[in-house]
Design a protein around this motif. Structure first.
Motif, short mmCIF file in Angstrom:
data_model
loop_
_atom_site.label_atom_id
_atom_site.label_comp_id
_atom_site.label_asym_id
_atom_site.label_seq_id
_atom_site.Cartn_x
_atom_site.Cartn_y
_atom_site.Cartn_z
N GLY A 140 0.84 -1.18 0.00
CA GLY A 140 0.00 0.00 0.00
C GLY A 140 0.87 1.23 0.00
O GLY A 140 2.06 1.16 0.32
N CYS A 141 0.26 2.34 -0.38
CA CYS A 141 1.02 3.59 -0.39
C CYS A 141 0.19 4.68 0.27
O CYS A 141 -1.01 4.79 0.04
CB CYS A 141 1.36 3.99 -1.82
SG CYS A 141 2.28 5.55 -1.90
N VAL A 142 0.85 5.45 1.11
CA VAL A 142 0.22 6.60 1.74
C VAL A 142 0.77 7.84 1.04
O VAL A 142 1.99 8.04 1.01
CB VAL A 142 0.56 6.63 3.24
CG1 VAL A 142 0.17 7.97 3.85
CG2 VAL A 142 -0.11 5.48 3.97
N VAL A 143 -0.12 8.63 0.47
CA VAL A 143 0.31 9.84 -0.22
C VAL A 143 -0.01 11.05 0.64
O VAL A 143 -1.16 11.23 1.05
CB VAL A 143 -0.37 9.96 -1.61
CG1 VAL A 143 0.07 11.24 -2.30
CG2 VAL A 143 -0.02 8.75 -2.46
N LEU A 144 1.01 11.83 0.92
CA LEU A 144 0.81 13.02 1.76
C LEU A 144 0.52 14.23 0.89
O LEU A 144 1.13 14.42 -0.17
CB LEU A 144 2.05 13.28 2.61
CG LEU A 144 2.55 12.12 3.47
CD1 LEU A 144 3.72 12.59 4.33
CD2 LEU A 144 1.43 11.57 4.35
N GLN A 145 -0.39 15.04 1.38
CA GLN A 145 -0.68 16.33 0.76
C GLN A 145 0.57 17.22 0.90
O GLN A 145 1.36 17.07 1.83
CB GLN A 145 -1.88 16.93 1.52
CG GLN A 145 -2.25 18.33 1.19
CD GLN A 145 -2.86 18.46 -0.20
OE1 GLN A 145 -2.23 18.06 -1.19
NE2 GLN A 145 -4.05 18.99 -0.28
N LYS A 146 0.73 18.12 -0.05
CA LYS A 146 1.83 19.10 0.03
C LYS A 146 1.80 19.81 1.39
O LYS A 146 0.72 20.18 1.87
CB LYS A 146 1.61 20.13 -1.10
CG LYS A 146 2.89 20.79 -1.59
CD LYS A 146 2.57 22.02 -2.43
CE LYS A 146 2.35 21.69 -3.90
NZ LYS A 146 2.32 22.90 -4.76
N GLU A 147 2.96 19.97 2.03
CA GLU A 147 2.97 20.50 3.40
C GLU A 147 2.37 21.90 3.52
O GLU A 147 1.85 22.28 4.56
CB GLU A 147 4.39 20.60 3.99
CG GLU A 147 5.32 19.46 3.68
CD GLU A 147 6.01 19.68 2.35
OE1 GLU A 147 7.13 20.19 2.37
OE2 GLU A 147 5.42 19.36 1.30
N THR A 148 2.49 22.64 2.42
CA THR A 148 2.02 24.02 2.50
C THR A 148 0.52 24.15 2.19
O THR A 148 -0.04 25.23 2.28
CB THR A 148 2.78 24.89 1.48
OG1 THR A 148 2.68 24.25 0.20
CG2 THR A 148 4.24 25.03 1.86
#
Lengths: 460, 460
Positions: free
Chosen positions: A339-347
Motif C-alpha cells: 500500500g502507499c500513503v500519499v501526503l498532501q503538500k505541506e504548504t
C-alpha cells in the motif's frame, strides 16, 4: 522491523524518454519508465531495489510452495566443470553455453541448468530407498548465451530461475512426483492470478519421457500453443510433426484447437534415467543397487514477473494501445509495496499536522504485515509536489491501494482510498485503510461508501 | 509455516572418512563431516540444505543491519562488460578476473566486486544532492580465479559476498558514512559473538584513501595483524614499510604490538573519487554539478561462516588437538536449527506415545519463532537408532539446545535439556524447553535444576 519506506529515500529514477528498439515490449517499457531495472549489456540487467522487493516476494511464495512438497533448498555452483558436462554429452550439444578457462587452463561453463551437477552430487550420497523421494531446488542466477537477447527480462543472458530436481525409486513413483510438482506449479500461477496454459511439450535437449510447459498468453511470446477450446488442454505446436495432428488428450472433447501465442514461464520434465545412468546415480533398494529415476522442474522467476506484468498491464487497459499504457499491474501479492500513503503538500491548507500523521502511521503499522518484507508500506513524502503529480507516479508503480491523507474541514478523515485494481475510489477511515493494506485479497471494498471522483467528497 | 524439520527428510550424509589434504582446516573438515557442503571443483562448492539455512540466517541479519543504515538492496549482474572494466583501468590489473567471450565475440568478466557496474549506474541517474547519501548493496555470488583455492569456504573461486557502495556529496559526509558502516560491521560481528579485530589496512587494487579490515583470529589466517596490547587497535602488517614502524593510533597507548594471524571477513574502503571521476558520476549540487564521493564495504558471507566456525569450534575445545574436534560451534544465531528434539527409540520401554509427542510438539510450536525460517526445530526421528547414537550426530551439528523426550516412570517429563554451549544438562519441563528454544541468548539456564549426568536424574 520498519513498516514504512519513504519515497524520498528510495532509489527510483524513472526514465522519461524510452528509446524504442527492436527489443521493446510493454513490460520492459513499464519497468524502465518506473525506474525498476536498467540494462548493463545486451540481455544483462541491474535489478533495482523496488524490483528486488518484487523478486523477494515471489521467491518467498515459491519457497513456501516448494517446502510444502517436502523439497529442500540448496545452492549449486555457477561454475560448471567441463568434465561433468562432457560426461552427460551436453558440453557441445547445449549451444547456448557460456564457456571459460581458469588460469590453470581448466574449462568451465556458466551453468544454465544443473542436471549434471545435482546428479553427480546425489550419485555420491549412497542413498537408501528410505531417503526417497528426494526433492532439491535452488533459486539462483542462470546464464544462456542467447544469440538475440530481447524483450527485457523475458529473454536474457543472465536471469534468475528456480530449478528443482527429483529423485525417485521407480518410474511410477517418479510420475507421482512429477504430478505433485506440476500441480504445485498450477496452484502457484493461480495464486498469482495469472491465466496460464499447461501444455504438452517437447523435452528437447534436456531429454526425458514427458514434458509440460507453463505458458502465459503473450503477444510477444515465442511459442505457438494449440489449446483445446472446450477443455483447455493443449500442446506446444513444436510437437506437430508435419501432417500429423496431435489430438486433444481428453477423448470426450471436441478437438477444436485454437492457436495462441505464449511465453513459457515454467517447465516440468520427467527425465527417467537420462542423467542418473550417465553419472551412475544409484540408491540401495531392497533388491540391491538401483538406478534413480529423475525429474526436473524449472520456473523462470525474473521472466515470470515480466510476462505476468506484460499480460496483466495490457489486460487492465483493454482500450489503450500498448504504447499508451503507463501503469504496471503486478501479479497478485508481488507489488513492491502492499500500500502507499500519499501526503498532501505541506504548504496546502488541508495538509495534516505532524501529530495527526504520527497517530495515523501508528495505527497503520499496528497490523499483521508479513515480517519478511520490512518497509512494505510506501509513504510518498516528496516535498513540494502536488497531490496530482504524486498520484501519477504512484499509479505508475501499480501499488494496489493508495491512501490520500489530508485534513478535511478541520477533522481527521475520512480519507480517500484508491483501489487501483478495480479502478475505484472510496472514503475510508484509517482502520479501513489498515484492513485494505493488511489483506488485499480478502478486503471487501463493496462495504465502503463510494467516493465521488468529481468533487472528491464522500457520497455514501 | 511448519515449525519442525524431520531429520529423516533432511539431506544429510556425513562423510565418514575425510581425506586429509593441503587444503584441510577445521571448519572444512567439520562441514564435510556433518554433511553440509561438498566440493564441485577446486574452490567451487555445493552448499547443502542445512548450510543454506545458516547462510539465510546470516543474510537476514545482514539485511536488517544494512536497512537500519538506510541502505537499499539491489542486484547487479555477474557478467561484467569489458568496456567498464577497461574504463576504470582494472581489466588487466585485477589479476584474478575470470574472463569469457559471448558468441558474438564480446568479452565479459565474472565480477568479483562491482565498483564499475554501480558507479556507471549511479552516474546515469542525474542525482540531486537531496538524494544523498545513497547506500546500495547486494548479496550475490562473486568470482575470483584463485591460483590456489584452499581451506574450504575460506578461500574459494566462487563465494557469496555482500558488497555495499556509498555515494556522498563531500569528503566529510563520505567519512561520516564510512564510520557509520564500520560501526555497523563492528556491531554485527559482536552480535554474532565473534572476537574480531578492526585494523588499518592497505587499500590495494580497489584503491582509495582509507581502509579498514575486519579479521577474526585464525590459525589458518593469511594475514599478520599487529594489535596494540593495551587498546586493541591495530593494523595489517602489509602496511609496514621496511624499517618504518607504524605506531598505535591512540597516542596515550603503550605502543606494545602483538602479532597475530587473522582471516579477513570484511573490509571498508573510503574510495573518494577513484571511480566516480572515471565514470563521470556526478550529482546536482547547490553549486552545480559535483563529483560523487564513494565508499565500498564488503562482507564475505560464506567466509564469515567458515572463519567463525573455525574459531569458535577450536575455542570450545581448548584441550583437544584440531584433528579430534568433531562438534561445530556456530556464531550466535546461525545454527541451522535453533533447537533439536531427540526421540527415544520407538521400541524402548520409556518411548513416548504418539499422543504424548503430539501434545509436546503442539506446545513447542506455539512460540514466537522467526517466521522467516520455517522448520527451525529439528526432530531426530530416525527409527531404530539408540539415543546415544542420535546424540553424537546432533551434537556434531552444533545445535545449541537438545531436548531428549522420553517417558519417565509413567509420567510425561521432566525432560533432559542439553545446553551445548555451556556443556551442561538439565531437567526441564516442556515449557522451559520452549523458552530455551525461543530465546536462546536470553534464556537463563541457571534457573533450571542441574541434571546429574551420571544417573540421568534431576538433582536440583
Amino acid at each position: 522491523m520498519a513498516t514504512y519506506s519513504f519515497l524520498t529515500r528510495c532509489l527510483r529514477k524513472p526514465t522519461a524518454v524510452f528509446r524504442t528498439s527492436h527489443d521493446a515490449c510493454l513490460s520492459h517499457r513499464l519497468f524502465c519508465y518506473a525506474g525498476l531495472i536498467s540494462q548493463s549489456s545486451p540481455g544483462v540487467f541491474v535489478l533495482w531495489p523496488m524490483f528486488m522487493r518484487v523478486l523477494n516476494k515471489l521467491g518467498a511464495i515459491v519457497q513456501t510452495k516448494m517446502s510444502s512438497l517436502g523439497a529442500q533448498m540448496l545452492l549449486l555452483p555457477t561454475l560448471g566443470d567441463e568434465r561433468i558436462w562432457t560426461k552427460s554429452g551436453r558440453w557441445n550439444d547445449a549451444g547456448q553455453l557460456f564457456k571459460l578457462y581458469d588460469r590453470n587452463g581448466k574449462q568451465y561453463c556458466l551453468q544454465p541448468t544443473h542436471e549434471e551437477e545435482i546428479t553427480s552430487l546425489v550419485g555420491s550420497l549412497e542413498l537408501s530407498y528410505k531417503d526417497l523421494p528426494l526433492l532439491l531446488y535452488q533459486i539462483s542466477n542462470k546464464f544462456r548465451d542467447e544469440l538475440r537477447p530481447r524483450y527485457g527480462l523475458i529473454r536474457c543472458r543472465e536471469f534468475i530461475m528456480k530449478d528443482m530436481y527429483s529423485f525417485d525409486k521407480c518410474p511410477n513413483s517418479a510420475l507421482d512426483t512429477y504430478h505433485s510438482v506440476s500441480d504445485a506449479y498450477s496452484e502457484l500461477l493461480s495464486d498469482l492470478r495469472l491465466p496460464y496454459h499447461k501444455v504438452l511439450a517437447c523435452a528437447g535437449p534436456i531429454g526425458g519421457h514427458l514434458s509440460h510447459e507453463y505458458h502465459i498468453p503473450s503477444s510477444v511470446g515465442e511459442d505457438i500453443l494449440c489449446i483445446c477450446q472446450r477443455c483447455g488442454k493443449g500442446y506446444n505446436a513444436e510437437l506437430e510433426d508435419g501432417a500429423e495432428r496431435i489430438v486433444c488428450t481428453d477423448s470426450s472433447c471436441s478437438h477444436e484447437f485454437q492457436k495462441i501465442r505464449g511465453s513459457e514461464v515454467g517447465h516440468c520434465f520427467l527425465l527417467g534415467r537420462r542423467y542418473s545412468s550417465c553419472f551412475d546415480a544409484n540408491y540401495h533398494g531392497l533388491d540391491g543397487k538401483q538406478t534413480l529415476e529423475m525429474g526436473c522442474y524449472g520456473l523462470g522467476l525474473t521472466r515470470l514477473v515480466a510476462v505476468g506484468v506484460e499480460y496483466l498491464s495490457a489486460a487492465a487497459f483493454p482500450d489503450l494501445p500498448n504504447e499508451q499504457i503507463s501503469e504496471i499491474r503486478w501479479p497478485q501479492g508481488l507489488a513492491p509495496y502492499r500500500g502507499c500513503v500519499v501526503l498532501q503538500k505541506e504548504t496546502a491548507k488541508n495538509a495534516m499536522t505532524a501529530e495527526e500523521l504520527n497517530s495515523i502511521f501508528g495505527i497503520l503499522a499496528d497490523a499483521n504485515y508479513d515480517l519478511r518484507f520490512p518497509g512494505d508500506i510506501l509513504v510518498d513524502d516528496r516535498p513540494g509536489l502536488s497531490l496530482g503529480r504524486k498520484l501519477v507516479d504512484i499509479r505508475r508503480l501499480g501499488i494496489p491501494w493508495i491512501a490520500i491523507l489530508k485534513s478535511s474541514a478541520g477533522s481527521v478523515g475520512p480519507f480517500e482510498l484508491i483501489d487501483l485494481h478495480r479502478g475505484r475510489s472510496h472514503a475510508a477511515t484509517v482502520h479501513e485503510i489498515r484492513s485494505a493494506f493488511e489483506q488485499p485479497t480478502l478486503f471487501d471494498s463493496s462495504v465502503l461508501p463510494e467516493w465521488d471522483m468529481s468533487n472528491r467528497k464522500a457520497t455514501g
